[in-house]
Design an enzyme around this catalytic site. Sequence first.
Site, mmCIF file in Angstrom:
data_model
loop_
_atom_site.group_PDB
_atom_site.id
_atom_site.type_symbol
_atom_site.label_atom_id
_atom_site.label_comp_id
_atom_site.label_asym_id
_atom_site.label_seq_id
_atom_site.Cartn_x
_atom_site.Cartn_y
_atom_site.Cartn_z
ATOM 1 C CB THR A 1 -4.402 7.034 -1.108
ATOM 2 O OG1 THR A 1 -5.038 6.231 -1.967
ATOM 3 C CG2 THR A 1 -5.190 6.713 0.492
ATOM 4 C CD GLN B 1 -10.819 3.119 -4.282
ATOM 5 O OE1 GLN B 1 -10.003 2.177 -4.601
ATOM 6 N NE2 GLN B 1 -10.407 4.089 -3.320
ATOM 7 N N GLY C 1 -0.139 5.868 -1.406
ATOM 8 C CA GLY C 1 0.604 5.362 -2.241
ATOM 9 C C GLY C 1 0.407 3.903 -3.001
ATOM 10 N N GLY C 2 -0.874 3.920 -2.989
ATOM 11 C CA GLY C 2 -1.285 2.527 -3.665
ATOM 12 C C GLY C 2 -0.867 1.243 -2.940
#
Length: 587
Positions: free
Chosen positions: A407, A444, A493-494
Amino acid sequence: MLAVLLACPAVWATGVPELLLKAVNETPVIQHKEDINPEIATGRRESQQAHAEHYMVSSANPLATQAGVAILAEGGSAADAIIAAQLVLNLVEPQSSGIGGGGFLIGYDAATQKVQAYDGRETAPGAARSTRFMQGEQAIAFKDAVNSGLSVGTPGLLRMLGQVHAEHGKLEWARLFEPAIELAEQGFEVSPRLHAMLDQNTELRRQAAAAAYFYDEKGLAWPVGHVLKNPAFAQVLRRVAATGPDAFYQGKIAHNIVDAVAGHLVPGDLSLQDLTAYRSIEREPLCAPYKVYVLCGVPPPSSGPLSIIQMMTILSYTPIADLVPGSAGAVHYFSEAGRLAFADRAVYLADPDFVEVPVKALLDPQYLRLRADLIMPRRTIGQAPPGDPIGMLAVRGEDVSPELPSTTHIVAVDSEGSVMSMTSSIESAFGSKIFVDGFLLNNQLTDFSLSDVDAQNRPVANRLEPGKRPRSSMSPMLVLKDGKPYMAIGSPGGASIINFVAKVLVGVLDWDLSLQEAIDLPNFGSRNYATDLEKGTVLRDVADDLRAMGHEVREVDFPSGLQGIRLTPDGLEGGADPRREGVAAGG
Protein backbone atom coordinates in the site's frame (compact mmCIF):
# COMPACT_ATOMS: atom_id res chain seq x y z
CA MET A 1 -11.44 -4.46 38.79
CA LEU A 2 -13.90 -7.11 40.00
CA ALA A 3 -16.73 -4.61 39.58
CA VAL A 4 -15.60 -4.00 36.01
CA LEU A 5 -15.62 -7.71 35.25
CA LEU A 6 -19.09 -8.15 36.68
CA ALA A 7 -20.28 -5.30 34.48
CA CYS A 8 -19.01 -7.00 31.33
CA PRO A 9 -20.72 -10.40 30.96
CA ALA A 10 -19.30 -10.96 27.48
CA VAL A 11 -15.86 -11.16 29.02
CA TRP A 12 -16.88 -13.83 31.53
CA ALA A 13 -17.83 -16.11 28.66
CA THR A 14 -14.21 -16.26 27.49
CA GLY A 15 -12.67 -17.67 30.65
CA VAL A 16 -10.29 -14.71 30.97
CA PRO A 17 -11.37 -13.43 34.44
CA GLU A 18 -9.65 -16.26 36.33
CA LEU A 19 -6.34 -15.12 34.94
CA LEU A 20 -7.19 -11.50 35.58
CA LEU A 21 -8.11 -12.04 39.19
CA LYS A 22 -4.69 -13.60 39.83
CA ALA A 23 -3.10 -10.31 38.75
CA VAL A 24 -5.31 -7.80 40.55
CA ASN A 25 -2.73 -7.03 43.20
CA GLU A 26 0.33 -7.11 40.95
CA THR A 27 2.27 -3.88 40.48
CA PRO A 28 3.62 -2.68 37.15
CA VAL A 29 7.21 -2.80 35.97
CA ILE A 30 7.67 0.75 34.76
CA GLN A 31 10.60 2.48 33.16
CA HIS A 32 9.82 6.18 33.28
CA LYS A 33 10.83 8.52 30.50
CA GLU A 34 13.22 10.40 32.74
CA ASP A 35 15.07 7.19 33.63
CA ILE A 36 16.42 6.34 30.17
CA ASN A 37 17.74 8.36 27.25
CA PRO A 38 15.07 7.99 24.54
CA GLU A 39 17.75 7.89 21.84
CA ILE A 40 18.56 4.28 22.75
CA ALA A 41 15.06 3.24 21.73
CA THR A 42 15.46 4.14 18.06
CA GLY A 43 18.51 2.52 16.53
CA ARG A 44 17.56 3.64 13.00
CA ARG A 45 19.49 5.47 10.33
CA GLU A 46 19.85 9.21 9.96
CA SER A 47 16.70 11.29 10.28
CA GLN A 48 14.70 12.15 7.14
CA GLN A 49 12.96 15.12 8.73
CA ALA A 50 12.14 18.04 6.44
CA HIS A 51 11.05 21.61 7.09
CA ALA A 52 9.20 24.12 4.93
CA GLU A 53 7.42 27.41 5.43
CA HIS A 54 4.50 27.39 3.00
CA TYR A 55 3.68 23.97 1.54
CA MET A 56 4.85 20.36 1.66
CA VAL A 57 4.37 16.84 0.30
CA SER A 58 5.46 13.57 1.89
CA SER A 59 5.24 10.44 -0.26
CA ALA A 60 6.84 7.03 -0.72
CA ASN A 61 9.14 8.02 -3.61
CA PRO A 62 11.25 11.14 -4.33
CA LEU A 63 9.86 11.46 -7.86
CA ALA A 64 6.29 11.48 -6.56
CA THR A 65 7.13 14.04 -3.88
CA GLN A 66 8.85 16.18 -6.50
CA ALA A 67 5.75 16.10 -8.71
CA GLY A 68 3.49 17.14 -5.83
CA VAL A 69 5.79 19.94 -4.70
CA ALA A 70 5.95 21.32 -8.26
CA ILE A 71 2.14 21.46 -8.35
CA LEU A 72 2.02 23.31 -5.03
CA ALA A 73 4.68 25.76 -6.23
CA GLU A 74 2.37 26.67 -9.13
CA GLY A 75 -0.41 27.54 -6.70
CA GLY A 76 -2.08 24.16 -6.79
CA SER A 77 -4.11 22.87 -3.88
CA ALA A 78 -3.28 19.98 -1.56
CA ALA A 79 -5.80 17.93 -3.57
CA ASP A 80 -3.96 18.74 -6.80
CA ALA A 81 -0.64 17.68 -5.26
CA ILE A 82 -2.07 14.39 -3.99
CA ILE A 83 -3.34 13.52 -7.47
CA ALA A 84 -0.07 14.35 -9.24
CA ALA A 85 1.97 12.41 -6.68
CA GLN A 86 -0.33 9.37 -6.85
CA LEU A 87 -0.10 9.12 -10.63
CA VAL A 88 3.68 9.13 -10.42
CA LEU A 89 3.59 6.48 -7.68
CA ASN A 90 1.53 4.25 -9.99
CA LEU A 91 4.52 4.33 -12.32
CA VAL A 92 7.53 4.20 -9.98
CA GLU A 93 6.02 2.14 -7.13
CA PRO A 94 3.69 -0.17 -9.10
CA GLN A 95 3.84 -2.88 -6.47
CA SER A 96 1.88 -0.78 -4.00
CA SER A 97 -0.87 1.32 -5.58
CA GLY A 98 -2.34 2.74 -8.74
CA ILE A 99 -5.39 3.39 -10.86
CA GLY A 100 -6.13 -0.34 -10.89
CA GLY A 101 -6.86 -0.16 -7.16
CA GLY A 102 -8.59 2.05 -4.62
CA GLY A 103 -8.06 4.18 -1.55
CA PHE A 104 -9.35 6.42 1.21
CA LEU A 105 -8.71 10.13 1.74
CA ILE A 106 -9.36 12.55 4.57
CA GLY A 107 -8.84 16.26 4.18
CA TYR A 108 -9.24 19.63 5.82
CA ASP A 109 -10.39 22.54 3.65
CA ALA A 110 -8.95 25.80 4.98
CA ALA A 111 -11.65 27.89 3.29
CA THR A 112 -14.59 26.06 4.81
CA GLN A 113 -12.71 24.79 7.91
CA LYS A 114 -14.38 21.46 7.25
CA VAL A 115 -13.01 17.92 7.55
CA GLN A 116 -14.15 15.58 4.78
CA ALA A 117 -13.67 11.85 4.22
CA TYR A 118 -13.75 10.09 0.85
CA ASP A 119 -14.19 6.40 0.13
CA GLY A 120 -12.68 5.13 -3.13
CA ARG A 121 -12.60 1.49 -2.00
CA GLU A 122 -13.10 -1.21 -4.60
CA THR A 123 -16.43 -3.03 -4.87
CA ALA A 124 -17.23 -6.68 -5.50
CA PRO A 125 -18.60 -7.43 -8.98
CA GLY A 126 -22.34 -7.79 -9.31
CA ALA A 127 -21.91 -11.46 -10.16
CA ALA A 128 -19.83 -12.24 -7.06
CA ARG A 129 -21.14 -14.59 -4.40
CA SER A 130 -20.03 -15.31 -0.84
CA THR A 131 -18.72 -18.77 -1.82
CA ARG A 132 -16.33 -17.25 -4.38
CA PHE A 133 -13.20 -18.49 -2.65
CA MET A 134 -14.62 -21.77 -1.32
CA GLN A 135 -13.94 -25.29 -2.54
CA GLY A 136 -16.65 -27.42 -1.00
CA GLU A 137 -16.71 -26.45 2.67
CA GLN A 138 -13.09 -25.26 2.73
CA ALA A 139 -11.58 -21.95 1.63
CA ILE A 140 -9.01 -22.22 -1.15
CA ALA A 141 -5.40 -21.32 -0.39
CA PHE A 142 -4.98 -17.58 0.11
CA LYS A 143 -2.18 -17.44 -2.49
CA ASP A 144 -4.45 -19.06 -5.08
CA ALA A 145 -7.20 -16.57 -4.34
CA VAL A 146 -4.83 -13.61 -4.72
CA ASN A 147 -3.28 -14.64 -8.01
CA SER A 148 -6.47 -15.00 -10.01
CA GLY A 149 -9.12 -13.04 -11.82
CA LEU A 150 -11.45 -13.83 -8.93
CA SER A 151 -9.61 -11.39 -6.67
CA VAL A 152 -10.12 -8.27 -8.78
CA GLY A 153 -12.57 -5.69 -7.47
CA THR A 154 -13.93 -2.69 -9.35
CA PRO A 155 -11.16 -0.06 -9.12
CA GLY A 156 -12.19 3.09 -7.27
CA LEU A 157 -9.15 5.34 -7.12
CA LEU A 158 -9.73 7.50 -10.20
CA ARG A 159 -13.39 8.10 -9.35
CA MET A 160 -12.36 9.28 -5.89
CA LEU A 161 -9.59 11.51 -7.22
CA GLY A 162 -11.99 13.00 -9.75
CA GLN A 163 -14.51 13.78 -7.01
CA VAL A 164 -11.85 15.34 -4.77
CA HIS A 165 -10.52 17.45 -7.63
CA ALA A 166 -13.99 18.67 -8.56
CA GLU A 167 -14.50 19.89 -4.99
CA HIS A 168 -10.99 21.01 -4.01
CA GLY A 169 -8.83 21.32 -7.12
CA LYS A 170 -7.35 24.60 -8.35
CA LEU A 171 -5.22 23.68 -11.33
CA GLU A 172 -6.62 22.07 -14.45
CA TRP A 173 -7.17 18.32 -14.19
CA ALA A 174 -4.95 17.65 -17.21
CA ARG A 175 -2.00 19.56 -15.67
CA LEU A 176 -1.87 17.07 -12.82
CA PHE A 177 -1.15 14.23 -15.25
CA GLU A 178 1.84 15.85 -16.92
CA PRO A 179 4.59 14.68 -14.51
CA ALA A 180 3.51 11.04 -14.74
CA ILE A 181 3.07 11.18 -18.52
CA GLU A 182 6.56 12.63 -18.94
CA LEU A 183 8.12 9.95 -16.75
CA ALA A 184 6.17 7.19 -18.49
CA GLU A 185 7.33 8.33 -21.93
CA GLN A 186 10.92 9.33 -21.13
CA GLY A 187 11.50 6.63 -18.54
CA PHE A 188 12.53 6.46 -14.91
CA GLU A 189 15.28 4.58 -13.13
CA VAL A 190 14.35 1.33 -11.39
CA SER A 191 14.87 1.88 -7.68
CA PRO A 192 16.55 -0.59 -5.30
CA ARG A 193 13.24 -1.39 -3.64
CA LEU A 194 11.39 -2.01 -6.92
CA HIS A 195 14.24 -4.20 -8.17
CA ALA A 196 14.27 -6.27 -4.98
CA MET A 197 10.51 -6.82 -5.05
CA LEU A 198 10.58 -7.80 -8.73
CA ASP A 199 13.49 -10.15 -8.14
CA GLN A 200 11.69 -12.10 -5.41
CA ASN A 201 8.26 -12.30 -7.07
CA THR A 202 7.58 -15.52 -8.94
CA GLU A 203 3.86 -15.06 -9.64
CA LEU A 204 4.41 -11.82 -11.58
CA ARG A 205 6.71 -13.69 -14.00
CA ARG A 206 3.89 -16.11 -14.79
CA GLN A 207 1.69 -13.37 -16.25
CA ALA A 208 2.89 -12.74 -19.79
CA ALA A 209 1.94 -9.07 -20.06
CA ALA A 210 3.49 -8.23 -16.69
CA ALA A 211 6.63 -10.26 -17.38
CA ALA A 212 7.21 -8.48 -20.68
CA TYR A 213 7.30 -5.12 -18.87
CA PHE A 214 8.97 -5.90 -15.54
CA TYR A 215 11.62 -8.45 -16.65
CA ASP A 216 14.21 -8.86 -19.39
CA GLU A 217 14.18 -11.60 -22.03
CA LYS A 218 15.87 -13.99 -19.60
CA GLY A 219 13.22 -13.43 -16.94
CA LEU A 220 15.54 -11.36 -14.75
CA ALA A 221 14.28 -8.29 -12.91
CA TRP A 222 15.48 -5.06 -14.45
CA PRO A 223 18.59 -3.94 -12.55
CA VAL A 224 18.78 -0.89 -10.31
CA GLY A 225 19.21 2.17 -12.50
CA HIS A 226 17.66 0.62 -15.61
CA VAL A 227 15.53 3.22 -17.41
CA LEU A 228 12.05 1.77 -17.65
CA LYS A 229 9.53 3.30 -20.05
CA ASN A 230 5.77 2.70 -20.07
CA PRO A 231 4.20 4.15 -23.23
CA ALA A 232 0.99 2.16 -22.75
CA PHE A 233 0.41 3.80 -19.36
CA ALA A 234 1.21 7.19 -20.86
CA GLN A 235 -1.60 6.68 -23.38
CA VAL A 236 -4.04 5.77 -20.61
CA LEU A 237 -3.08 8.88 -18.68
CA ARG A 238 -3.50 11.07 -21.79
CA ARG A 239 -7.02 9.76 -22.32
CA VAL A 240 -8.03 10.26 -18.69
CA ALA A 241 -6.36 13.69 -18.60
CA ALA A 242 -8.32 14.80 -21.65
CA THR A 243 -11.82 13.59 -20.74
CA GLY A 244 -11.77 12.76 -17.03
CA PRO A 245 -12.33 9.49 -15.13
CA ASP A 246 -15.07 8.38 -17.56
CA ALA A 247 -12.29 7.49 -20.00
CA PHE A 248 -11.20 4.79 -17.55
CA TYR A 249 -14.63 3.48 -16.56
CA GLN A 250 -16.06 3.37 -20.08
CA GLY A 251 -14.76 2.67 -23.57
CA LYS A 252 -11.53 1.00 -24.64
CA ILE A 253 -9.73 0.99 -21.27
CA ALA A 254 -12.74 -0.50 -19.51
CA HIS A 255 -13.07 -3.21 -22.16
CA ASN A 256 -9.38 -4.06 -21.83
CA ILE A 257 -9.73 -4.39 -18.04
CA VAL A 258 -12.73 -6.71 -18.32
CA ASP A 259 -11.05 -8.81 -21.00
CA ALA A 260 -7.84 -9.15 -18.95
CA VAL A 261 -9.75 -10.36 -15.89
CA ALA A 262 -11.85 -12.80 -17.93
CA GLY A 263 -8.77 -14.02 -19.80
CA HIS A 264 -6.85 -15.10 -16.71
CA LEU A 265 -6.20 -18.82 -16.26
CA VAL A 266 -8.57 -18.54 -13.27
CA PRO A 267 -11.05 -16.04 -14.73
CA GLY A 268 -12.98 -13.42 -12.84
CA ASP A 269 -16.35 -11.86 -13.55
CA LEU A 270 -15.73 -8.11 -13.41
CA SER A 271 -18.06 -6.54 -15.98
CA LEU A 272 -18.43 -3.32 -17.92
CA GLN A 273 -21.54 -2.63 -15.87
CA ASP A 274 -19.49 -2.86 -12.67
CA LEU A 275 -17.08 -0.25 -13.98
CA THR A 276 -19.75 2.07 -15.36
CA ALA A 277 -21.79 1.95 -12.15
CA TYR A 278 -18.91 2.58 -9.73
CA ARG A 279 -19.15 5.70 -7.54
CA SER A 280 -16.86 7.03 -4.85
CA ILE A 281 -18.57 8.10 -1.64
CA GLU A 282 -18.12 11.06 0.67
CA ARG A 283 -18.67 9.73 4.18
CA GLU A 284 -18.98 11.40 7.56
CA PRO A 285 -15.49 11.63 9.07
CA LEU A 286 -14.81 9.57 12.16
CA CYS A 287 -13.59 11.98 14.86
CA ALA A 288 -13.01 11.56 18.59
CA PRO A 289 -11.26 13.58 21.31
CA TYR A 290 -7.88 12.52 22.64
CA LYS A 291 -6.50 14.68 25.47
CA VAL A 292 -6.17 18.20 23.96
CA TYR A 293 -6.48 16.84 20.41
CA VAL A 294 -9.16 15.49 18.10
CA LEU A 295 -8.31 12.41 16.05
CA CYS A 296 -10.07 12.21 12.67
CA GLY A 297 -10.02 9.44 10.10
CA VAL A 298 -12.10 7.72 7.49
CA PRO A 299 -14.97 5.55 8.77
CA PRO A 300 -15.86 1.96 7.81
CA PRO A 301 -15.49 0.10 5.54
CA SER A 302 -11.98 0.94 6.71
CA SER A 303 -11.34 -0.53 10.13
CA GLY A 304 -8.14 1.46 10.58
CA PRO A 305 -9.06 4.79 12.18
CA LEU A 306 -11.75 3.25 14.40
CA SER A 307 -9.29 0.65 15.71
CA ILE A 308 -6.62 3.32 16.20
CA ILE A 309 -9.00 5.55 18.14
CA GLN A 310 -9.95 2.56 20.25
CA MET A 311 -6.29 1.88 20.98
CA MET A 312 -5.49 5.48 21.83
CA THR A 313 -8.48 5.80 24.15
CA ILE A 314 -7.62 2.53 25.88
CA LEU A 315 -4.00 3.66 26.26
CA SER A 316 -5.15 6.92 27.85
CA TYR A 317 -6.21 4.80 30.85
CA THR A 318 -2.71 3.28 31.18
CA PRO A 319 0.64 4.77 32.27
CA ILE A 320 2.16 4.50 28.77
CA ALA A 321 2.68 8.28 28.45
CA ASP A 322 5.10 8.12 31.39
CA LEU A 323 7.14 5.21 30.01
CA VAL A 324 10.22 5.37 27.85
CA PRO A 325 9.73 4.52 24.18
CA GLY A 326 10.89 0.98 23.51
CA SER A 327 10.74 -0.17 27.13
CA ALA A 328 9.13 -3.48 28.03
CA GLY A 329 6.30 -1.69 29.80
CA ALA A 330 5.54 0.56 26.81
CA VAL A 331 5.52 -2.37 24.40
CA HIS A 332 3.34 -4.38 26.79
CA TYR A 333 0.62 -1.75 27.19
CA PHE A 334 0.65 -0.86 23.48
CA SER A 335 0.36 -4.52 22.48
CA GLU A 336 -2.48 -5.17 24.91
CA ALA A 337 -4.45 -2.22 23.54
CA GLY A 338 -3.90 -3.65 20.07
CA ARG A 339 -5.21 -7.05 21.12
CA LEU A 340 -8.43 -5.51 22.39
CA ALA A 341 -8.96 -3.36 19.29
CA PHE A 342 -8.23 -6.21 16.87
CA ALA A 343 -10.60 -8.51 18.76
CA ASP A 344 -13.45 -6.06 18.11
CA ARG A 345 -12.30 -5.44 14.56
CA ALA A 346 -12.53 -9.13 13.64
CA VAL A 347 -16.20 -9.27 14.62
CA TYR A 348 -17.77 -5.90 13.91
CA LEU A 349 -15.96 -4.06 11.09
CA ALA A 350 -17.26 -4.29 7.53
CA ASP A 351 -19.05 -2.24 4.87
CA PRO A 352 -21.74 -0.25 6.74
CA ASP A 353 -23.96 -0.22 3.66
CA PHE A 354 -24.40 -3.98 4.08
CA VAL A 355 -24.15 -4.73 7.81
CA GLU A 356 -24.65 -2.80 11.01
CA VAL A 357 -21.33 -1.47 12.32
CA PRO A 358 -21.82 -0.23 15.91
CA VAL A 359 -19.37 2.66 15.56
CA LYS A 360 -20.81 4.77 18.36
CA ALA A 361 -20.86 1.87 20.81
CA LEU A 362 -17.34 0.73 19.92
CA LEU A 363 -15.98 4.23 20.57
CA ASP A 364 -18.02 4.93 23.69
CA PRO A 365 -15.54 6.08 26.40
CA GLN A 366 -17.27 4.03 29.09
CA TYR A 367 -17.04 0.88 26.96
CA LEU A 368 -13.37 1.53 26.22
CA ARG A 369 -12.68 2.11 29.91
CA LEU A 370 -14.10 -1.37 30.58
CA ARG A 371 -11.86 -2.74 27.87
CA ALA A 372 -8.83 -0.93 29.30
CA ASP A 373 -9.49 -2.44 32.71
CA LEU A 374 -8.83 -5.88 31.22
CA ILE A 375 -5.16 -4.94 30.81
CA MET A 376 -2.91 -6.29 33.55
CA PRO A 377 0.31 -4.45 34.39
CA ARG A 378 2.58 -7.51 34.44
CA ARG A 379 0.72 -10.19 32.52
CA THR A 380 -0.59 -10.37 28.97
CA ILE A 381 -4.25 -11.08 28.30
CA GLY A 382 -3.16 -13.57 25.66
CA GLN A 383 -5.74 -13.66 22.90
CA ALA A 384 -8.19 -10.94 23.88
CA PRO A 385 -11.94 -11.52 23.62
CA PRO A 386 -14.16 -9.22 21.61
CA GLY A 387 -16.44 -6.99 23.61
CA ASP A 388 -20.19 -6.98 23.31
CA PRO A 389 -21.30 -3.33 23.56
CA ILE A 390 -24.78 -3.78 22.05
CA GLY A 391 -25.48 -7.51 22.39
CA MET A 392 -24.40 -8.62 18.89
CA LEU A 393 -21.58 -11.01 19.76
CA ALA A 394 -23.67 -14.18 19.74
CA VAL A 395 -24.73 -13.64 16.13
CA ARG A 396 -21.48 -12.32 14.65
CA GLY A 397 -18.71 -14.52 13.28
CA GLU A 398 -15.00 -13.71 13.47
CA ASP A 399 -13.06 -12.77 10.33
CA VAL A 400 -9.40 -13.81 10.45
CA SER A 401 -8.53 -13.12 6.82
CA PRO A 402 -4.95 -11.92 6.26
CA GLU A 403 -4.09 -8.52 4.77
CA LEU A 404 -0.81 -8.17 2.92
CA PRO A 405 1.40 -5.08 3.27
CA SER A 406 1.55 -3.44 -0.17
CA THR A 407 0.00 0.00 0.00
CA THR A 408 1.20 3.62 -0.08
CA HIS A 409 0.50 6.90 1.66
CA ILE A 410 0.69 10.57 0.61
CA VAL A 411 0.24 13.74 2.64
CA ALA A 412 0.07 17.26 1.25
CA VAL A 413 -0.34 20.71 2.81
CA ASP A 414 -0.82 23.73 0.55
CA SER A 415 0.02 27.40 1.07
CA GLU A 416 -3.51 28.19 2.26
CA GLY A 417 -3.40 25.57 5.01
CA SER A 418 -5.56 22.91 3.41
CA VAL A 419 -4.43 19.37 4.21
CA MET A 420 -4.96 16.06 2.41
CA SER A 421 -4.01 12.61 3.71
CA MET A 422 -4.57 9.64 1.40
CA THR A 423 -3.79 5.93 1.63
CA SER A 424 -4.17 3.89 -1.56
CA SER A 425 -3.53 0.28 -2.47
CA ILE A 426 -3.74 -2.61 -4.90
CA GLU A 427 -3.56 -4.97 -1.85
CA SER A 428 -0.71 -7.51 -2.07
CA ALA A 429 2.62 -6.84 -3.83
CA PHE A 430 1.76 -6.20 -7.50
CA GLY A 431 -1.91 -6.91 -6.77
CA SER A 432 -3.51 -9.71 -8.77
CA LYS A 433 -0.45 -9.60 -11.13
CA ILE A 434 -2.89 -8.88 -13.99
CA PHE A 435 -1.25 -6.16 -16.12
CA VAL A 436 -3.36 -4.21 -18.58
CA ASP A 437 -2.52 -1.06 -20.57
CA GLY A 438 0.58 -0.45 -18.44
CA PHE A 439 -0.93 -0.77 -14.97
CA LEU A 440 -1.73 -3.56 -12.50
CA LEU A 441 -5.14 -4.60 -11.25
CA ASN A 442 -5.89 -5.08 -7.56
CA ASN A 443 -6.60 -8.25 -5.62
CA GLN A 444 -8.74 -6.45 -3.02
CA LEU A 445 -11.51 -9.04 -2.95
CA THR A 446 -9.21 -11.18 -0.82
CA ASP A 447 -9.74 -8.54 1.90
CA PHE A 448 -13.15 -10.14 2.34
CA SER A 449 -13.40 -13.18 4.54
CA LEU A 450 -12.67 -16.17 2.31
CA SER A 451 -15.47 -17.99 4.15
CA ASP A 452 -18.91 -16.50 4.78
CA VAL A 453 -19.22 -18.14 8.22
CA ASP A 454 -16.82 -18.73 11.08
CA ALA A 455 -15.94 -22.00 12.85
CA GLN A 456 -19.17 -21.77 14.90
CA ASN A 457 -21.20 -21.28 11.70
CA ARG A 458 -21.97 -17.65 12.54
CA PRO A 459 -22.18 -15.24 9.58
CA VAL A 460 -19.10 -13.06 9.13
CA ALA A 461 -19.82 -9.35 8.75
CA ASN A 462 -17.00 -9.01 6.22
CA ARG A 463 -18.27 -11.79 3.98
CA LEU A 464 -18.28 -11.19 0.23
CA GLU A 465 -21.50 -9.86 -1.33
CA PRO A 466 -22.25 -8.26 -4.73
CA GLY A 467 -21.41 -4.56 -4.77
CA LYS A 468 -19.92 -4.66 -1.26
CA ARG A 469 -16.66 -2.94 -0.28
CA PRO A 470 -14.14 -5.15 1.55
CA ARG A 471 -12.97 -4.22 5.01
CA SER A 472 -9.69 -2.31 4.97
CA SER A 473 -7.00 -1.23 7.42
CA MET A 474 -6.03 1.89 5.47
CA SER A 475 -5.75 4.70 7.99
CA PRO A 476 -5.30 8.18 6.57
CA MET A 477 -5.67 10.42 9.62
CA LEU A 478 -5.71 14.04 10.71
CA VAL A 479 -4.98 15.31 14.19
CA LEU A 480 -6.68 18.59 15.09
CA LYS A 481 -5.74 20.97 17.87
CA ASP A 482 -7.92 23.97 18.69
CA GLY A 483 -9.98 23.13 15.61
CA LYS A 484 -7.03 23.39 13.20
CA PRO A 485 -4.87 20.70 11.59
CA TYR A 486 -1.93 19.74 13.76
CA MET A 487 -0.71 16.59 11.99
CA ALA A 488 -1.59 14.38 9.02
CA ILE A 489 -0.23 10.82 8.79
CA GLY A 490 -0.78 7.38 7.34
CA SER A 491 1.12 4.25 6.35
CA PRO A 492 1.14 1.10 4.24
CA GLY A 493 1.45 -2.26 5.95
CA GLY A 494 -1.72 -4.35 5.68
CA ALA A 495 -3.39 -4.88 9.05
CA SER A 496 -0.20 -3.61 10.71
CA ILE A 497 -1.06 -0.13 9.45
CA ILE A 498 -3.13 0.20 12.61
CA ASN A 499 -0.10 -0.41 14.83
CA PHE A 500 2.21 1.77 12.73
CA VAL A 501 -0.07 4.81 12.84
CA ALA A 502 -0.93 4.36 16.52
CA LYS A 503 2.78 4.11 17.39
CA VAL A 504 3.47 7.48 15.78
CA LEU A 505 0.47 9.07 17.47
CA VAL A 506 1.72 7.86 20.85
CA GLY A 507 5.22 9.03 19.98
CA VAL A 508 4.20 12.57 19.11
CA LEU A 509 1.18 13.17 21.34
CA ASP A 510 2.30 11.28 24.46
CA TRP A 511 6.08 11.01 24.32
CA ASP A 512 6.71 14.52 22.92
CA LEU A 513 8.90 13.23 20.09
CA SER A 514 9.26 15.01 16.79
CA LEU A 515 7.32 13.46 13.94
CA GLN A 516 10.45 11.93 12.45
CA GLU A 517 11.63 10.59 15.80
CA ALA A 518 8.27 8.89 16.26
CA ILE A 519 8.44 7.35 12.77
CA ASP A 520 12.00 6.15 13.39
CA LEU A 521 11.04 4.25 16.55
CA PRO A 522 11.18 0.48 16.05
CA ASN A 523 7.80 -0.98 15.23
CA PHE A 524 5.98 -3.21 17.70
CA GLY A 525 2.51 -4.38 18.63
CA SER A 526 -0.01 -7.17 18.50
CA ARG A 527 -2.88 -7.99 16.18
CA ASN A 528 -4.32 -10.27 18.88
CA TYR A 529 -1.90 -13.09 18.23
CA ALA A 530 1.82 -12.87 18.98
CA THR A 531 3.54 -9.68 20.12
CA ASP A 532 5.66 -8.59 17.16
CA LEU A 533 8.96 -6.73 17.54
CA GLU A 534 10.82 -5.23 14.61
CA LYS A 535 13.77 -7.45 13.78
CA GLY A 536 17.28 -6.04 14.07
CA THR A 537 16.41 -3.22 16.48
CA VAL A 538 17.00 -2.49 20.16
CA LEU A 539 13.64 -4.10 20.93
CA ARG A 540 15.48 -7.42 21.09
CA ASP A 541 16.63 -6.25 24.54
CA VAL A 542 13.06 -6.32 25.92
CA ALA A 543 12.00 -9.62 24.36
CA ASP A 544 12.82 -11.70 27.44
CA ASP A 545 11.00 -9.27 29.76
CA LEU A 546 7.91 -9.57 27.56
CA ARG A 547 8.13 -13.36 27.54
CA ALA A 548 8.27 -13.25 31.33
CA MET A 549 4.89 -11.46 31.18
CA GLY A 550 3.48 -14.31 29.09
CA HIS A 551 3.85 -12.73 25.67
CA GLU A 552 4.53 -14.95 22.70
CA VAL A 553 7.23 -12.80 21.10
CA ARG A 554 8.19 -12.80 17.44
CA GLU A 555 11.01 -10.72 15.96
CA VAL A 556 9.87 -9.98 12.41
CA ASP A 557 10.36 -7.64 9.49
CA PHE A 558 7.96 -4.78 10.07
CA PRO A 559 8.00 -2.82 6.78
CA SER A 560 6.08 0.33 7.58
CA GLY A 561 6.20 3.27 5.19
CA LEU A 562 4.66 6.03 7.24
CA GLN A 563 4.51 9.50 5.71
CA GLY A 564 3.41 12.56 7.64
CA ILE A 565 3.41 16.31 8.07
CA ARG A 566 3.06 18.26 11.30
CA LEU A 567 1.87 21.88 11.23
CA THR A 568 3.72 23.89 13.87
CA PRO A 569 3.93 27.60 14.76
CA ASP A 570 7.40 27.55 13.18
CA GLY A 571 6.28 25.99 9.89
CA LEU A 572 5.77 22.57 8.42
CA GLU A 573 7.64 19.53 9.74
CA GLY A 574 7.70 16.58 7.39
CA GLY A 575 8.55 12.97 8.15
CA ALA A 576 9.27 9.99 5.92
CA ASP A 577 9.80 6.39 6.92
CA PRO A 578 13.46 5.32 6.56
CA ARG A 579 12.31 1.74 5.94
CA ARG A 580 11.29 2.69 2.40
CA GLU A 581 12.30 5.25 -0.22
CA GLY A 582 9.99 8.04 0.85
CA VAL A 583 10.87 11.68 1.28
CA ALA A 584 9.16 14.84 2.49
CA ALA A 585 9.89 18.19 0.82
CA GLY A 586 8.32 21.59 0.39
CA GLY A 587 8.84 25.29 -0.07
